[in-house]
Design an enzyme around this catalytic site. Structure first.
Site, PDB file in Angstrom:
ATOM      1  N   GLU A 159      -4.329   0.676  -5.482  1.00 26.82           N
ATOM      2  CA  GLU A 159      -5.763   0.888  -5.711  1.00 26.82           C
ATOM      3  C   GLU A 159      -6.155   2.337  -5.972  1.00 26.82           C
ATOM      4  O   GLU A 159      -6.885   2.965  -5.199  1.00 26.82           O
ATOM      5  CB  GLU A 159      -6.579   0.328  -4.535  1.00 26.82           C
ATOM      6  CG  GLU A 159      -6.410  -1.165  -4.359  1.00 26.82           C
ATOM      7  CD  GLU A 159      -7.415  -1.774  -3.389  1.00 26.82           C
ATOM      8  OE1 GLU A 159      -7.541  -2.997  -3.395  1.00 26.82           O
ATOM      9  OE2 GLU A 159      -8.073  -1.012  -2.641  1.00 26.82           O
ATOM     10  N   GLU A 374      -3.594  -8.774  -3.686  1.00 27.96           N
ATOM     11  CA  GLU A 374      -4.493  -8.920  -2.538  1.00 27.96           C
ATOM     12  C   GLU A 374      -5.629  -9.845  -2.925  1.00 27.96           C
ATOM     13  O   GLU A 374      -6.202  -9.723  -4.004  1.00 27.96           O
ATOM     14  CB  GLU A 374      -5.104  -7.582  -2.083  1.00 27.96           C
ATOM     15  CG  GLU A 374      -4.189  -6.674  -1.311  1.00 27.96           C
ATOM     16  CD  GLU A 374      -4.901  -5.416  -0.812  1.00 27.96           C
ATOM     17  OE1 GLU A 374      -6.128  -5.484  -0.548  1.00 27.96           O
ATOM     18  OE2 GLU A 374      -4.235  -4.382  -0.695  1.00 27.96           O
TER      19      GLU A 374
END
Length: 469
Positions: A159, A374
Site C-alpha cells: 500500500e 486484503e
C-alpha cells in the site's frame, strides 16, 4: 452457485507490526510508530497478537482450517535495526524459523518487505522523501532475496498509496502532516522508484520465485454521473489513490491525464513534484517485470465537486457517521448514499472490487496476474464466552459477496489466482487499536488464546469445496 478455480489460494493476511509484538525484543530497532503511539494514543503494538511467539499455533490453525497461503511481512528493523549497516542475526533466524514452519504446515508464505514500518532512523530523516531511503531499501531487499531462498513470493511494498496519504494527507500516520499534496505525490513516486529498482534487481540476479507489489485500490465513483464536477472529483480522487501508482507500476511513466490532474491539484494547493529524468528510465525498465499485482480492497467512495478548504475527520472510534473528507481542488466524499457501511464509515460495495479488477485488466494489460491480498470486515466482535466463538455472520456475508464478484471477474477474463482475508487472526489496528477486529480467529489479547470464529468454519468449507455458498 459460483465456484473458484482448483488452484486458487485461500489465504489469510498479517503484517509484522500489527501481529508480532516483541517490538523491542532480540535486537529489533525502533520504528516511528513506537514513539507516535506512545505520544498520541492509549494503546501500543505491544504485544499485538504475539505472532513472534505464537506463530506455530497460528500456522497450525491455518492448516486445520484450509488456509493454504499467508501474507507475512518482514520487519525491516528486525533485520537492519537502523535500516542499513549491521545485520541483526536473531531477526534473520526468526524469519527462517517462521518460513520453515509455514512450509511444514503447507501454508505458502507471501512475503512483504515493507508494510508501513520504515525503521525510525530513516523515518526521522525524511522516510521516502529522502532519496537515500530508496537505496537503503534496495540494499535491504537484496539481502532478503539472497538470504531467504525458501520464499517463493515476494512483495516489495504494501500500500504505497495509503502510506503517503496517511503520513501527509490525512495525518494519521507518523509524522502526522495534513493536506501536503506535494509530499503525498513525492512519497508515492519515490517509493515506486524503490519498487522498480528492487524488481529489476530481482530479475537481473535471477533469484527464484516471483515478485510483485500490493496496491490498495479503492474505487471512486461520481455521486451524480451526469454532473461534470462530480465526475471530475472522482477522476482526481482516483489519480491520488490509484492511477498515479498504477501508471508508475505498469506504464513506466505517468500518462498525460494523470500528470494534468497532479499539476491541477498542486497548482491549487501549492508545492511541486520533483521527478529526475533518470527515474523514468528506472520505471520503464521494470514495468513488464512484475509477476503479480496484489489488490487490497475494502470499500468504494462517491465523490462530489467541492470548492472549499481541505478538511478530514477520521473516524477512529467506530461511531458511524463520524467521517468527513473534503479536499481543496479535488472534491468531497459523500457518505449519504444507498450503500451499507461499516461502523467506521467504510462503504461496503463488492461491485467496486469487480470494477477495479476489470479496470486493471483493461488499462494495464501487462498485469500478468492478480491476487486479492486484503479484503475483510472490521467489526466489534461479540465473543460468546460459553461457546468460545464469535457468530460473525456479517463477516461471512461480506467475504462471500466479494468472492462472488471475483468469480465474475475470472469468468470475464481476469487472471485472479487467490484471495487473502484480512486478517488471519485478530491483530492490532494502526488507528483503532484493539477494538476493530477482522480475523478468522478471535484473539483474547489478555491471554493470547485463539478461538475460531464462525467465519473460520465457513472459510474451511469454502477452501475444500471451492464453492461460494
Amino acid at each position: 452457485m459460483k465456484k473458484l478455480p482448483e488452484d486458487f489460494i485461500f489465504g489469510g493476511a498479517t503484517a509484522a507490526y500489527q501481529a508480532e509484538g516483541a517490538t523491542q525484543t532480540d535486537g529489533k530497532g525502533r520504528v516511528a510508530w513506537d514513539t507516535y503511539l506512545e505520544e498520541n494514543y492509549w494503546y501500543t503494538a505491544e504485544p499485538a497478537s504475539d505472532f513472534y511467539n505464537k506463530y506455530p499455533i497460528d500456522l497450525e490453525l491455518s492448516e486445520k482450517f484450509g488456509v493454504n497461503g499467508i501474507r507475512i511481512s518482514i520487519a525491516w528493523s528486525r533485520i537492519f535495526p537502523k535500516g542499513y549497516g549491521e545485520v541483526n542475526p536473531k531477526g534473520v533466524e526468526y524469519y527462517h524459523n517462521l518460513f520453515k514452519e509455514c512450509h511444514r504446515r503447507h501454508v505458502e508464505p507471501f512475503v512483504t518487505l515493507h508494510h508501513f514500518d520504515t525503521p525510525e532512523t530513516l523515518h526521522s530523516d525524511g522516510d521516502f522523501l529522502n532519496r537515500k531511503t530508496i537505496e537503503y531499501f534496495v540494499e535491504y531487499a537484496k539481502f532478503c532475496f539472497e538470504e531467504f531462498e525458501e520464499v517463493n513470493y515476494w512483495t516489495t511494498f504494501n500500500e504505497i498509496g495509503p502510506i503517503g496519504d496517511g503520513q501527509y494527507l490525512v495525518g494519521k500516520f507518523p509524522p502526522g502532516i495534513k493536506y501536503d499534496f506535494a509530499k503525498v505525490f513525492q512519497s508515492h513516486h519515490n517509493m515506486m522508484v524503490a519498487h522498480a529498482k528492487a524488481v529489476k534487481l530481482f530479475k537481473d540476479n535471477g533469484y527464484s520465485g516471483e515478485v510483485g507489489v500490493v496496491h490498495a485500490l479503492p474505487t471512486k465513483y461520481p455521486y451524480d454521473p451526469t454532473n461534470p464536477e462530480d465526475v471530475r472529483a472522482a477522476e482526481l480522487e482516483d489519480i491520488i489513490h490509484n492511477k498515479f501508482i498504477l501508471d508508475a507500476t505498469y506504464l513506466g511513466k505517468y500518462s498525460r491525464e494523470t500528470m494534468e490532474g497532479v499539476q491541477h491539484i498542486l497548482s491549487v494547493n501549492g508545492g511541486k513534484l520533483d521527478i529526475p529524468e533518470e527515474d523514468y528510465k528506472v520505471l520503464e525498465a521494470a514495468k513488464d517485470l512484475n509477476d503479480f499485482l496484489g489488490i487490497n480492497y475494502y470499500m468504494s467512495d462517491w465523490m462530489r465537486g467541492y470548492d472549499g478548504e481541505s478538511e478530514i475527520t477520521h473516524n477512529a472510534t467506530g461511531d458511524k457517521g463520524g467521517s468527513k473528507y473534503q479536499l481543496k481542488g479535488v472534491g468531497q466524499r459523500e457518505f449519504d448514499v444507498d450503500v451499507p457501511r461499516t461502523d467506521w464509515d467504510w462503504m461496503i460495495y463488492p461491485k467496486g472490487l469487480y470494477d477495479q479488477i476489470m479496470r486493471v485488466v483493461k488499462d494495464y494489460p501487462n498485469y500478468h496476474k492478480i491476487y486479492i491480498t486484503e479484503n475483510g470486515l472490521g467489526y466489534k466482535d461479540q465473543f460468546d464466552e460459553e461457546r468460545k466463538t464469535v457468530d460473525d455472520d456479517a463477516r461471512i456475508d461480506y467475504v462471500k459477496k466479494h468472492l462472488e464478484v471475483i468469480s465474475d471477474a475470472i469468468r470475464d477474463g481476469a487472471n485472479v489466482k487467490g484471495y487473502f482475508i484480512w486478517s488471519l487472526m485478530d491483530v492490532f489496528s494502526w488507528s483503532n487499536g484493539y477494538e476493530k477486529r477482522y480475523g478468522l480467529f478471535y484473539v483474547d489479547f489478555e491471554t493470547q488464546e485463539r478461538y475460531p470464529k464462525k467465519s473460520a468454519y465457513w472459510y474451511k468449507e469454502l477452501a475444500e469445496s471451492k464453492e461460494i455458498k
